[in-house]
Design a protein around this motif. Sequence first.
Motif, short mmCIF file in Angstrom:
data_model
loop_
_atom_site.label_atom_id
_atom_site.label_comp_id
_atom_site.label_asym_id
_atom_site.label_seq_id
_atom_site.Cartn_x
_atom_site.Cartn_y
_atom_site.Cartn_z
N LYS A 83 0.80 -1.32 0.02
CA LYS A 83 0.27 -0.03 -0.03
C LYS A 83 0.95 1.15 -0.01
O LYS A 83 1.94 1.27 0.55
N ILE A 117 2.04 4.26 1.34
CA ILE A 117 2.01 4.85 2.70
C ILE A 117 2.57 6.26 2.82
O ILE A 117 3.73 6.37 2.03
N ARG A 118 1.79 7.00 3.40
CA ARG A 118 2.31 8.58 3.29
C ARG A 118 2.67 9.24 4.65
O ARG A 118 2.85 10.43 4.70
N SER A 119 2.82 8.43 5.67
CA SER A 119 3.30 8.81 7.01
C SER A 119 4.32 7.98 7.62
O SER A 119 4.09 6.83 7.55
N TYR A 120 5.19 8.65 8.19
CA TYR A 120 6.61 7.83 8.63
C TYR A 120 7.11 8.44 9.97
O TYR A 120 7.18 9.62 10.17
N ALA A 173 7.33 0.39 5.17
CA ALA A 173 6.29 1.09 4.11
C ALA A 173 7.19 1.74 3.14
O ALA A 173 8.44 2.29 3.34
N CYS A 207 6.35 4.61 -0.57
CA CYS A 207 5.48 5.07 -1.70
C CYS A 207 6.25 5.89 -2.81
O CYS A 207 7.20 6.44 -2.66
N SER A 232 6.43 2.84 9.39
CA SER A 232 5.20 3.65 9.86
C SER A 232 4.35 2.81 10.65
O SER A 232 4.33 1.72 10.78
N ASP A 233 3.32 3.79 11.03
CA ASP A 233 2.26 2.98 12.20
C ASP A 233 1.03 2.71 10.96
O ASP A 233 0.00 2.03 11.39
N GLU A 234 1.03 3.22 9.62
CA GLU A 234 -0.02 2.76 8.94
C GLU A 234 0.03 1.58 8.47
O GLU A 234 0.97 0.76 8.11
N ARG A 266 -2.14 -3.52 3.49
CA ARG A 266 -3.71 -4.33 3.06
C ARG A 266 -3.66 -5.61 3.87
O ARG A 266 -2.90 -6.09 4.23
#
Length: 253
Positions: free
Chosen positions: A11, A13-16, A102, A104, A130-132, A135
């Motif tokens: 996926k 991911i946009r926050s790190y 993660a 992107c 990342s905490d995100e 899938r």
Amino acid sequence: MTLTEAALKRKSIRSYHMDELDEQTIDELVDFISDLEVPFASIDWNFDILPFEDMCRLVGGVPVLHAPHYLVIRSEKIKGCLQNAGYLGEMAVLYLTSRGIASCWQGGLEAENDFPDCLPYITAVAFGMSDEPFRADGEEIKRKGINSIAAGDLKGDLGKMIECARIAPTFMAKQPCRFTALNSRIHVYRIKGLIRIPHITWQQCIDVGVALAHIDAVAKELDYSIKVEIQDPPPEWNKNVYQCTIHTSKNEG
């Protein structure tokens, strides 16, 4: 996690976390990328792994997406270089995902202050912890159905390869790649836009390389060897722009 399992869970991911990964993890990633065989082997390429501060200097500003690391892919700019770059970046993405890291794609970044005496900048991938979540499975992936993007023998192993290419990430989620499968071959195309916009064409060619990475990952898992070539004259299909042909052969023993 195998690379094909990673393709389902991957996926953007946009926050790190901005803590850098440990040296061993970076070294293992470098070894993985260095051992890859690009689709068009005659093209010279290399890569850098830059921390956030160095990436800021490279792009002449602060990237919108803040990450502790950026994989920067470089290549001589000739036909096939963008497909190679897409392949390299996505193989790295699948590898990172398999390790729980993660990532992107950074298709909007350009090198404003590139390093001297190096190959031209092509594209980059941001990565880090990342905490995100990834899938849970492939059911979460929203893509066009396989019959909308492919034709031919889609029920056997070639169909499995194309199915994995179907779920590959693409620039602005446009899914420009098209495929025909017959016997042991997959012809790869990209759609032809009504208006030619150089940046979009550039990204679509990278998307082709991303799809090739997904096909290669499945092929290896199914114990196939693949060879990529450009046929002349190119096989035509539905006014799409021919990219390459993948020859597959089952490994003996």
